[in-house]
Design a protein around this motif. Structure first.
Motif, PDB file in Angstrom:
ATOM      1  N   HIS A   3      56.452  26.453  32.197  1.00 38.54           N
ATOM      2  CA  HIS A   3      57.633  27.265  32.468  1.00 38.54           C
ATOM      3  C   HIS A   3      58.896  26.584  31.953  1.00 38.54           C
ATOM      4  CE1 HIS A   3      60.795  28.624  35.546  1.00 38.54           C
ATOM      5  NE2 HIS A   3      60.854  29.410  34.508  1.00 38.54           N
ATOM      6  N   LYS A   6      59.016  27.021  28.272  1.00 37.94           N
ATOM      7  CA  LYS A   6      59.328  28.423  27.946  1.00 37.94           C
ATOM      8  C   LYS A   6      60.828  28.680  28.118  1.00 37.94           C
ATOM      9  CE  LYS A   6      58.172  32.828  30.054  1.00 37.94           C
ATOM     10  NZ  LYS A   6      57.453  33.390  31.197  1.00 37.94           N
ATOM     11  N   ARG A   7      61.357  28.174  29.224  1.00 35.63           N
ATOM     12  CA  ARG A   7      62.773  28.355  29.548  1.00 35.63           C
ATOM     13  C   ARG A   7      63.663  27.691  28.492  1.00 35.63           C
ATOM     14  NH1 ARG A   7      63.446  25.889  35.146  1.00 35.63           N
ATOM     15  NH2 ARG A   7      63.957  23.954  34.096  1.00 35.63           N
ATOM     16  N   ALA A  10      63.694  29.336  25.224  1.00 32.75           N
ATOM     17  CA  ALA A  10      64.569  30.517  25.302  1.00 32.75           C
ATOM     18  C   ALA A  10      66.027  30.106  25.122  1.00 32.75           C
ATOM     19  CB  ALA A  10      64.369  31.224  26.632  1.00 32.75           C
ATOM     20  N   PHE A  11      66.419  28.974  25.695  1.00 33.26           N
ATOM     21  CA  PHE A  11      67.803  28.494  25.529  1.00 33.26           C
ATOM     22  C   PHE A  11      68.065  28.123  24.069  1.00 33.26           C
ATOM     23  CE2 PHE A  11      67.517  26.838  30.141  1.00 33.26           C
ATOM     24  CZ  PHE A  11      67.804  28.100  30.620  1.00 33.26           C
ATOM     25  N   ARG A  13      66.616  29.365  21.493  1.00 34.06           N
ATOM     26  CA  ARG A  13      66.749  30.647  20.768  1.00 34.06           C
ATOM     27  C   ARG A  13      68.142  31.224  20.980  1.00 34.06           C
ATOM     28  NH1 ARG A  13      61.616  32.130  22.470  1.00 34.06           N
ATOM     29  NH2 ARG A  13      62.495  33.395  24.146  1.00 34.06           N
ATOM     30  N   LEU A  14      68.633  31.090  22.223  1.00 37.99           N
ATOM     31  CA  LEU A  14      69.978  31.607  22.531  1.00 37.99           C
ATOM     32  C   LEU A  14      71.024  30.905  21.673  1.00 37.99           C
ATOM     33  CD1 LEU A  14      71.894  33.276  24.474  1.00 37.99           C
ATOM     34  CD2 LEU A  14      71.994  31.209  25.866  1.00 37.99           C
ATOM     35  N   ILE A 101      74.776  27.620  37.375  1.00 36.99           N
ATOM     36  CA  ILE A 101      74.248  26.774  38.456  1.00 36.99           C
ATOM     37  C   ILE A 101      73.638  27.577  39.603  1.00 36.99           C
ATOM     38  CG2 ILE A 101      75.674  24.761  37.917  1.00 36.99           C
ATOM     39  CD1 ILE A 101      77.559  25.496  40.111  1.00 36.99           C
ATOM     40  N   ARG A 103      71.390  29.774  39.026  1.00 37.83           N
ATOM     41  CA  ARG A 103      70.091  30.225  38.526  1.00 37.83           C
ATOM     42  C   ARG A 103      69.139  29.033  38.483  1.00 37.83           C
ATOM     43  NH1 ARG A 103      72.883  34.107  34.251  1.00 37.83           N
ATOM     44  NH2 ARG A 103      72.666  36.048  35.399  1.00 37.83           N
ATOM     45  N   PRO A 104      67.837  29.295  38.552  1.00 32.28           N
ATOM     46  CA  PRO A 104      66.894  28.169  38.582  1.00 32.28           C
ATOM     47  C   PRO A 104      66.771  27.457  37.238  1.00 32.28           C
ATOM     48  CG  PRO A 104      65.719  30.258  38.651  1.00 32.28           C
ATOM     49  CD  PRO A 104      67.170  30.593  38.692  1.00 32.28           C
ATOM     50  N   MET A 105      67.773  26.708  36.899  1.00 29.82           N
ATOM     51  CA  MET A 105      67.824  25.936  35.655  1.00 29.82           C
ATOM     52  C   MET A 105      68.924  24.901  35.822  1.00 29.82           C
ATOM     53  SD  MET A 105      69.601  28.968  33.563  1.00 29.82           S
ATOM     54  CE  MET A 105      71.289  28.960  33.034  1.00 29.82           C
TER      55      MET A 105
END
Lengths: 268, 326
Positions: A3, A6-7, A10-11, A13-14, A101, A103-105
């Motif tokens: 996870h 994956k997260r 995604a960042f 990619r952002l 902050i 969000r779970p990240m």
């Protein structure tokens, strides 16, 4: 772990996506600016050798210096973080950090992955500039060393991000901390060897700077790529970055914790 | 069943520095700053069961947003105990953050430079959501909110109302158990306000999340909230149902009179009431015990065509209350 990966992908990619959104800015950043910097460096060193009327400087030929400065201009731009440091400061100063902050990240990984993603794309595009120049002028470059050099540069980027994170966290306590970025990045510009090769410095300063992690930003990767330094010296870069990372991450953690305690959730 | 939110003796103090007007005080501020304390919340205690919708009301600066910030874990309490879903929110454990959602009406939670669909993809990765289920959910929510056509447009290009709808979808994507909504309809036109209000109302009935809602539009509160919390100057002033608050607070009724002809002269009814010349319709707030007396007095001077009385509604009650708190 899956996870987390994956997260963070995604960042990354952002980071790429948001920068590609502004095409003109991306084109300037990836191609025009490195091409212009390279052009200026070429003229400067041509002029220097012409004025001194010499074949070598400190034991290195004109081609060797040209190869160094061309790659230094490229690597130096990859191994620095202005944009994301300012973005992190903005997030804290304006309170838009709230959306991150809660969000779970983590704020740290969010920007690190974006930085690495963006720098990877810039690396791929911008490298066309020094590659074409060194191939055109036949400048000394060990291209087979490029993968290992890229590895060191991206490892160094983690360290640079940690420095940026630490600087940005000062925004919890101080308003307008951009002056820190300016001073820090200008210092790094010199001690990393981007402005000139560190071997031009007197022995004491050269030794001192080589034992700092900043040399791994430009001097060590470029020196290795242009056959200026040994493999042993190049590999010390990984060790110096690791030590630097431990220190900076420790300090960052303290400042971050204290900062969050004093944070008032600005503007929400 | 343990409550979703439990707060005991909560206090929050902000620190800032005081600056006098002028250049000299700015120079002086370089070495000498006078720090001041501002109590934002004082001795707040409350318990909120799971599934309840709370309307949090108060004047600007009363402490509503500070309470939301503390409950969501954004800022720490200066003292007191806070327990949200069994967690200390300020520790911001990932398990806790997965169970809540915060929508701050004046801030973007989605990404400005990319389209909402891309933001939702990112949220799926952040919350580790099933892609197929999430995409189905996005479609459902966007259909209800009537905003499917803007899902692929960059957030920065959307109108405020469209943006808020996109934000709502983003906030609900991971099925939060607690939803903190701080002014979700601020700045929206009446159509968008109603649309979001209706959507939230349907969502609450269906999913039964715990919601803490602040809004300056009392329609939001009266249509959505089960329970009203009024904060005034950092203190919990009222905790109960909206009906009870209205009954308790309203000591006046609205008296409406329509005269046969406009008044010719000014008529003084009491110290507080003066009817100006040319008045045809009169609208007064009067105590029920004095109503008959006032009508009799007016009828002495002016022929009345129609008389009606109305209850003063919640919005007006709150407005009157907030006026007394400023």
């Amino acid at each position: 772990m899956k996870h987390w990966l994956k997260r963070n992908l995604a960042f990354a990619r952002l980071g790429i996506q948001t920068n590609l959104e502004y095409r003109f800015n991306f084109f300037i950043d990836a191609i025009v600016q490195p091409a212009m910097t390279a052009g200026i460096e070429i003229f400067l060193w041509f002029a220097l050798f012409a004025a001194t009327n010499t074949e070598t400087l400190n034991g290195y030929s004109k081609e060797s210096y040209l190869a160094y400065v061309i790659w230094a201009a490229f690597v130096g731009r990859i191994a620095i973080s202005w944009m994301y440091e300012h973005m992190m400061m903005d997030e804290i100063e304006t309170g838009s950090i709230n959306a991150i902050i809660l969000r779970p990240m983590t704020f740290f990984e969010y920007y690190l992955s974006q930085l690495l993603g963006y720098k990877l794309v810039i690396f791929l595009f911008s490298s066309l500039v020094p590659l074409s120049i060194v191939l055109y002028f036949g400048l000394p470059t060990a291209l087979n060393r490029l993968p290992l050099v890229a590895l060191l540069i991206f490892y160094y980027l983690i360290f640079i991000h940690a420095m940026s994170f630490m600087t940005a966290c000062l925004a919890f306590f101080l308003n307008r901390v951009r002056s820190f970025t300016l001073v820090k990045n200008f210092t790094i510009y010199i001690v990393s060897g981007e402005l000139f090769p560190l071997d031009l410095l007197p022995t004491f300063w050269k030794k001192l700077f080589l034992n700092m992690p900043f040399a791994a930003g430009v001097y060590l990767p470029v020196g290795y790529l242009t056959n200026r330094i040994s493999t042993e010296l190049f590999l010390t870069g990984f060790i110096n970055i690791s030590i630097g990372l431990v220190v900076v991450l420790f300090l960052s953690y303290i400042i971050w914790r204290k900062g969050l305690r004093s944070y008032s959730g600005t503007g929400a | 069943m343990s409550p979703a939110i439990e707060v005991k003796d909560l206090n929050r103090v902000y620190y800032s520095y005081k600056k006098s007007v002028g250049l000299w005080s700015s120079v002086k501020g370089l070495w000498n700053r006078q720090h001041v304390e501002k109590v934002a919340l004082s001795d707040i205690s409350l318990s909120i069961p799971s599934g309840e919708v709370i309307g949090l009301v108060g004047a600007n600066g009363a402490g509503k947003t500070t309470l939301i910030k503390i409950l969501s874990g954004l800022i720490a309490a200066s003292s007191g105990e806070v327990n949200v879903l069994g967690y200390n929110p300020f520790h911001r454990r990932n398990e806790f953050l997965r169970k809540i959602s915060v929508l701050l009406g004046q801030k973007n939670q989605l990404w400005w430079d990319i389209a909402p669909v891309d933001s939702y993809q990112l949220l799926m990765s952040i919350y580790d959501l099933d892609v197929n289920k999430s995409q189905k959910k996005i479609k459902e929510l966007a259909d209800i909110l009537n905003c499917t056509h803007v899902l692929e447009t960059q957030l920065r290009r959307l109108s405020l109302g469209e943006r808020m709808k996109m934000e709502l979808i983003g906030a609900l994507l991971h099925d939060p158990q607690i939803l903190f909504l701080d002014e979700p309809t601020i700045g929206l036109d009446i159509v968008a306000q109603t649309s979001i209000r209706n959507f939230l109302s349907a969502y609450v009935k269906d999913k039964k999340p715990t919601i803490i809602l602040t809004s300056h539009y009392m329609d939001d509160i009266s249509k959505l909230a089960d329970r009203l919390l009024i904060i005034s100057k950092g203190r919990l002033f009222y905790d109960g149902s909206i009906d009870k608050f209205t009954q308790k607070s309203v000591q006046k009724k609205r008296l409406k009179l329509i005269f046969e002809n406009p008044t010719k002269n000014a008529i003084r009814i009491s110290d507080d009431v003066l009817i100006m010349p040319g008045t045809k319709n009169l609208d007064l707030e009067v105590e029920p015990t004095k109503m008959a007396e006032i009508i009799t007095q007016i009828a002495q001077f002016q022929s009345v065509q129609n008389i009606s009385t109305e209850e003063i509604d919640f919005e007006e009650t709150i407005r009157e209350f907030l006026k007394t708190q400023q």
